[in-house]
Design a protein around this motif. Sequence first.
Motif, PDB file in Angstrom:
ATOM      1  N   PRO A 151      10.417  57.145  17.010  1.00 61.16           N
ATOM      2  CA  PRO A 151       8.923  56.962  17.678  1.00 61.16           C
ATOM      3  C   PRO A 151       9.069  55.630  16.439  1.00 61.16           C
ATOM      4  N   PRO A 152       7.355  54.982  16.765  1.00 61.51           N
ATOM      5  CA  PRO A 152       6.474  54.402  15.484  1.00 61.51           C
ATOM      6  C   PRO A 152       6.390  55.274  14.663  1.00 61.51           C
ATOM      7  N   GLY A 153       6.407  54.127  13.268  1.00 62.50           N
ATOM      8  CA  GLY A 153       6.338  55.150  11.766  1.00 62.50           C
ATOM      9  C   GLY A 153       7.352  55.811  11.476  1.00 62.50           C
ATOM     10  N   GLN A 154       8.516  55.718  12.366  1.00 61.09           N
ATOM     11  CA  GLN A 154       9.464  56.569  11.682  1.00 61.09           C
ATOM     12  C   GLN A 154      10.906  55.170  11.802  1.00 61.09           C
ATOM     13  N   SER A 155      11.218  54.074  10.750  1.00 60.68           N
ATOM     14  CA  SER A 155      11.526  52.921  11.561  1.00 60.68           C
ATOM     15  C   SER A 155      12.884  53.038  10.071  1.00 60.68           C
ATOM     16  N   ALA A 156      12.638  53.694   9.479  1.00 67.26           N
ATOM     17  CA  ALA A 156      13.982  53.785   8.359  1.00 67.26           C
ATOM     18  C   ALA A 156      14.310  54.679   8.244  1.00 67.26           C
ATOM     19  N   TYR A 157      13.498  55.816   8.677  1.00 64.01           N
ATOM     20  CA  TYR A 157      14.531  57.497   9.185  1.00 64.01           C
ATOM     21  C   TYR A 157      15.151  57.649  10.410  1.00 64.01           C
ATOM     22  N   ALA A 158      14.261  56.384  11.804  1.00 69.00           N
ATOM     23  CA  ALA A 158      15.424  56.734  12.443  1.00 69.00           C
ATOM     24  C   ALA A 158      16.770  55.580  12.838  1.00 69.00           C
ATOM     25  N   LEU A 252      14.505  68.619  25.301  1.00 68.49           N
ATOM     26  CA  LEU A 252      14.523  68.083  26.765  1.00 68.49           C
ATOM     27  C   LEU A 252      13.954  66.673  26.138  1.00 68.49           C
ATOM     28  N   VAL A 253      14.047  66.032  25.214  1.00 72.60           N
ATOM     29  CA  VAL A 253      13.828  64.910  25.016  1.00 72.60           C
ATOM     30  C   VAL A 253      15.945  63.725  25.732  1.00 72.60           C
ATOM     31  N   ALA A 254      16.429  64.595  25.203  1.00 74.16           N
ATOM     32  CA  ALA A 254      18.092  64.617  25.280  1.00 74.16           C
ATOM     33  C   ALA A 254      17.942  64.166  26.687  1.00 74.16           C
ATOM     34  N   VAL A 255      17.049  64.994  28.173  1.00 69.78           N
ATOM     35  CA  VAL A 255      16.687  64.424  29.192  1.00 69.78           C
ATOM     36  C   VAL A 255      16.312  63.547  29.627  1.00 69.78           C
ATOM     37  N   ILE A 256      15.585  63.387  29.060  1.00 70.27           N
ATOM     38  CA  ILE A 256      14.520  62.674  28.513  1.00 70.27           C
ATOM     39  C   ILE A 256      14.297  61.231  28.648  1.00 70.27           C
ATOM     40  N   GLU A 257      15.333  60.369  27.708  1.00 69.63           N
ATOM     41  CA  GLU A 257      15.693  59.318  26.716  1.00 69.63           C
ATOM     42  C   GLU A 257      17.481  59.481  27.334  1.00 69.63           C
ATOM     43  N   ARG A 258      18.232  60.153  28.129  1.00 71.82           N
ATOM     44  CA  ARG A 258      19.110  59.339  28.811  1.00 71.82           C
ATOM     45  C   ARG A 258      19.090  58.291  30.141  1.00 71.82           C
ATOM     46  N   PRO A 259      18.057  58.810  30.962  1.00 74.94           N
ATOM     47  CA  PRO A 259      18.091  58.066  32.488  1.00 74.94           C
ATOM     48  C   PRO A 259      16.935  56.781  31.387  1.00 74.94           C
ATOM     49  N   GLY A 263      12.384  53.120  28.165  1.00 75.80           N
ATOM     50  CA  GLY A 263      10.894  53.360  28.369  1.00 75.80           C
ATOM     51  C   GLY A 263      10.959  54.561  28.320  1.00 75.80           C
ATOM     52  N   TYR A 264      11.444  55.206  27.263  1.00 73.27           N
ATOM     53  CA  TYR A 264      11.315  57.026  27.134  1.00 73.27           C
ATOM     54  C   TYR A 264       9.760  57.204  26.504  1.00 73.27           C
ATOM     55  N   ILE A 267       6.909  58.128  28.388  1.00 69.96           N
ATOM     56  CA  ILE A 267       6.387  59.861  28.518  1.00 69.96           C
ATOM     57  C   ILE A 267       6.344  60.402  27.145  1.00 69.96           C
ATOM     58  N   ILE A 268       7.145  59.906  26.497  1.00 73.34           N
ATOM     59  CA  ILE A 268       7.092  60.837  25.326  1.00 73.34           C
ATOM     60  C   ILE A 268       5.492  60.856  24.284  1.00 73.34           C
ATOM     61  N   GLY A 269       5.765  59.555  23.791  1.00 71.42           N
ATOM     62  CA  GLY A 269       4.562  58.582  23.265  1.00 71.42           C
ATOM     63  C   GLY A 269       3.475  60.117  24.044  1.00 71.42           C
ATOM     64  N   ARG A 270       3.021  59.491  25.412  1.00 76.68           N
ATOM     65  CA  ARG A 270       1.905  60.502  25.987  1.00 76.68           C
ATOM     66  C   ARG A 270       1.761  62.329  25.588  1.00 76.68           C
ATOM     67  N   ARG A 271       3.219  62.614  25.886  1.00 79.58           N
ATOM     68  CA  ARG A 271       2.743  63.799  25.601  1.00 79.58           C
ATOM     69  C   ARG A 271       2.854  64.494  24.000  1.00 79.58           C
ATOM     70  N   ARG A 272       3.014  63.361  22.983  1.00 77.24           N
ATOM     71  CA  ARG A 272       2.722  63.928  22.148  1.00 77.24           C
ATOM     72  C   ARG A 272       1.151  63.561  21.594  1.00 77.24           C
ATOM     73  N   GLY A 273       0.394  63.551  22.682  1.00 73.74           N
ATOM     74  CA  GLY A 273      -0.940  63.154  22.328  1.00 73.74           C
ATOM     75  C   GLY A 273      -1.527  62.023  20.417  1.00 73.74           C
TER      76      GLY A 273
END
Length: 273
Positions: A151-158, A252-259, A263-264, A267-273
Amino acid sequence: MSARLMLDGKVAVVTGAASGIGRAIARSMAARGCDVAIADINEAGLAETAGLIGDAVRVTCHRVDVADRSAVARFPDEVAAAHGVVDVVINNAGVALAGTFAQLTEAEFDWLLEINLQGVVRMTRAFLPVLERRPQAQIVNLSSLFGLIAPPGQSAYAAAKFAVRGFSEALRHELEAAGSPVGVSVVHPGGVRTGIATNARAAAAVDAVEAARQQAHFQKVLRLDADQAGEIIVRGIERRQPRILVGQDAKLVAVIERPMPVGYWHIIGRRRG
């Protein structure tokens, strides 16, 4: 890799065991009859963890900073003196740091990497020779949900958690090719209710109001109880699972990220609001 790892009568090392997931893992291991050497820089927290475990198994407390090369190098001898052998090493110690890459200084970025990545590598290097003397052993490295997505804002952690994942997978393949008795599990916890959000640092360049907003957001998505997370992880260790996903959000994230490996976030960014 051979079948189930029976934990009764074994010895496990758990870092970051003064609270949160580390404490929960240590308690779940002990509940299965596994002696534990628990490590952290928070000695009061370690004593509390030991008290919660009780005296049904042997528990030893060790003040170890995983960013300290010499302390980690000495640690196997300390555990050997207390327990004789080691069968499982769980590299759980970690910290969080908020801020975009542009906001983080080199020193701030390196501080996180020294603990979250180099701490895992150092502990593995220190204990692998000990583990290879056992008929069956396991290295368990804590990555994160942010070792699956970035995610944005987590460059070091990711960066650190993706690296833990890659290191763990490469190491597993090397050990399998060599016929080693040591297996490797990489753990991806989702939102677990621990103190990591409360205790997270923010880059000095992050506005205090924004840091508080980010902290409040993460507090809301940390839903899974730490004890439940610990049980899921320990069940995965018993099964010697190569990958342990903790929580429905991680699954859920593993399922979304795999395909959608690129571009994940649409989708995930919208879900986080």
